[in-house]
Design an enzyme around this catalytic site. Structure first.
Site, short mmCIF file in Angstrom:
data_model
loop_
_atom_site.label_atom_id
_atom_site.label_comp_id
_atom_site.label_asym_id
_atom_site.label_seq_id
_atom_site.Cartn_x
_atom_site.Cartn_y
_atom_site.Cartn_z
N SER A 77 57.79 53.18 100.09
CA SER A 77 58.79 53.89 99.30
C SER A 77 58.54 53.78 97.79
O SER A 77 59.29 54.34 97.00
CB SER A 77 60.20 53.36 99.61
OG SER A 77 60.32 52.00 99.18
N MET B 51 53.19 54.12 94.29
CA MET B 51 51.86 54.20 94.86
C MET B 51 51.93 54.54 96.33
O MET B 51 51.09 55.28 96.85
CB MET B 51 51.13 52.86 94.66
CG MET B 51 49.63 52.93 94.90
SD MET B 51 48.81 54.03 93.74
CE MET B 51 47.50 54.69 94.78
N ASP C 103 57.84 48.60 104.45
CA ASP C 103 58.53 48.25 103.22
C ASP C 103 59.25 46.92 103.44
O ASP C 103 59.37 46.45 104.57
CB ASP C 103 59.51 49.34 102.78
CG ASP C 103 59.57 49.47 101.26
OD1 ASP C 103 59.39 48.43 100.57
OD2 ASP C 103 59.80 50.58 100.75
N HIS D 59 49.00 48.98 80.05
CA HIS D 59 49.67 49.46 81.25
C HIS D 59 51.16 49.68 80.99
O HIS D 59 51.68 49.24 79.96
CB HIS D 59 49.51 48.46 82.40
CG HIS D 59 48.15 48.51 83.05
ND1 HIS D 59 47.07 47.83 82.53
CD2 HIS D 59 47.70 49.15 84.15
CE1 HIS D 59 46.01 48.06 83.29
NE2 HIS D 59 46.37 48.86 84.28
N LYS E 263 54.49 46.66 84.89
CA LYS E 263 53.42 45.82 85.46
C LYS E 263 53.75 44.36 85.26
O LYS E 263 54.13 43.94 84.17
CB LYS E 263 52.07 46.17 84.82
CG LYS E 263 50.91 45.48 85.51
CD LYS E 263 49.58 46.07 85.08
CE LYS E 263 48.41 45.40 85.78
NZ LYS E 263 48.45 45.54 87.25
N THR F 240 41.95 44.85 86.86
CA THR F 240 40.77 45.62 86.44
C THR F 240 40.11 44.96 85.23
O THR F 240 38.88 44.85 85.16
CB THR F 240 41.18 47.06 86.11
OG1 THR F 240 41.75 47.66 87.27
CG2 THR F 240 39.97 47.88 85.67
#
Length: 281
Positions: free
Chosen positions: A25, A28, A49, A169, A173, A180
């Site tokens: 939900s 992403m 979920d 970001h 976040k 990364t």
């Protein structure tokens, strides 16, 4: 990441791969569900979920206005029982719980979750002895090509250049630096024959003294709805080189994840990364 020495499995060319989505939900999760729906060789077979989510019991495709026939559930075994592979972009603790059930049921996994501790990474490597896992801090094809460029640049500019990694970001976040950015640091450190644990600098404040040329610096920016920007700066005398990747949509992460799902179809067990998926090793 360690490659598997396992032999490929046989797969039917006509039967779509059955995919489950964790965090179904979330932003992403929605992107992944839509991507799977639009892929003729894949089929949504499960949606997970957390317990207490208001989305539990709803059809996983409701946000797109279609009936997928798959309900969002918190029961891991119920959500994974029909799946061949799980795509997981959640949190470290949740991902590890999911992997334990994947191992039990023989379900493969594509992991985009970041923020794992060394002990948690070791646990994932152990699980990968029994099932095929593709884990990468960033599923973007462009980002992984950038990793390869950074490896080349670091080797060519091993001396006389200071290295700084700057990432930005969205405000939501929860970990910093990003997975990364850390992977970029690891790629560069490996190319230079260093250990990132020994040479990373994550904060500067006050009288820091001159910069140690053997260090790799990190800076993290959080704000707004920035999907993900990463720049590596090689600063020398009289010149600087900047290698930058900018994401404008999460769709690139979703498409990279689907490529990983297809890659795992030929693997029995082992721990892989996007270099394996893209043939960059």
């Amino acid at each position: 990441m360690t490659e598997s020495t396992s032999t490929p499995t046989s797969n039917s060319a006509s039967a779509p791969r059955r995919v489950a989505i964790a965090g179904a939900s979330g932003r992403m999760g929605h992107m992944l569900i839509e991507a799977v729906r639009n892929a003729p060789d894949l089929r949504l077979a499960g949606a997970l979920d957390i317990a207490g989510s208001p989305a539990l019991g709803a059809d996983a495709g409701a946000f797109l206005g279609f009936d997928s026939g798959v309900s969002i559930v918190s029961d891991l075994r119920a959500g994974l029982k029909d799946a061949q592979v799980l795509i997981d972009f959640t949190r470290p603790e949740g991902t590890l719980a999911h992997l334990a059930v994947c191992r039990e049921l023989g379900v493969q996994a594509v992991i985009g979750t970041t923020g794992f501790s060394d002990a948690q990474k070791a646990e994932i490597a152990e699980i990968a002895k029994d099932i095929a896992i593709m884990m990468a801090p960033n599923m973007s094809v462009g980002v992984n090509v950038t990793f390869k460029l950074l490896e080349m640049a670091a080797k060519a500019m091993a001396t006389g250049y200071d290295i700084e990694i700057i990432e930005a970001h969205h405000r939501h976040k929860v970990d910093a630096p990003s997975g990364t950015a850390l992977k970029m640091g690891e790629v560069i450190a490996d190319a230079l024959g260093r250990d990132l644990k020994d040479c990373a600098v994550y904060a500067r404040e006050g009288i820091t003294g001159e910069r140690d040329p053997s260090t790799i610096g990190f800076s993290a920016i959080r704000g707004g709805d920035i999907v993900g920007d990463h720049t590596v700066l090689f600063a020398g005398t009289g010149e600087r080189i900047e290698i930058t990747h900018k994401s404008s949509s999460r769709v690139t992460y979703a498409q990279g994840s689907l490529r990983a799902v297809r890659f795992l179809a030929g693997q029995r067990a082992g721990l892989f990364d996007m270099y394996d998926v893209l043939g960059l090793r």
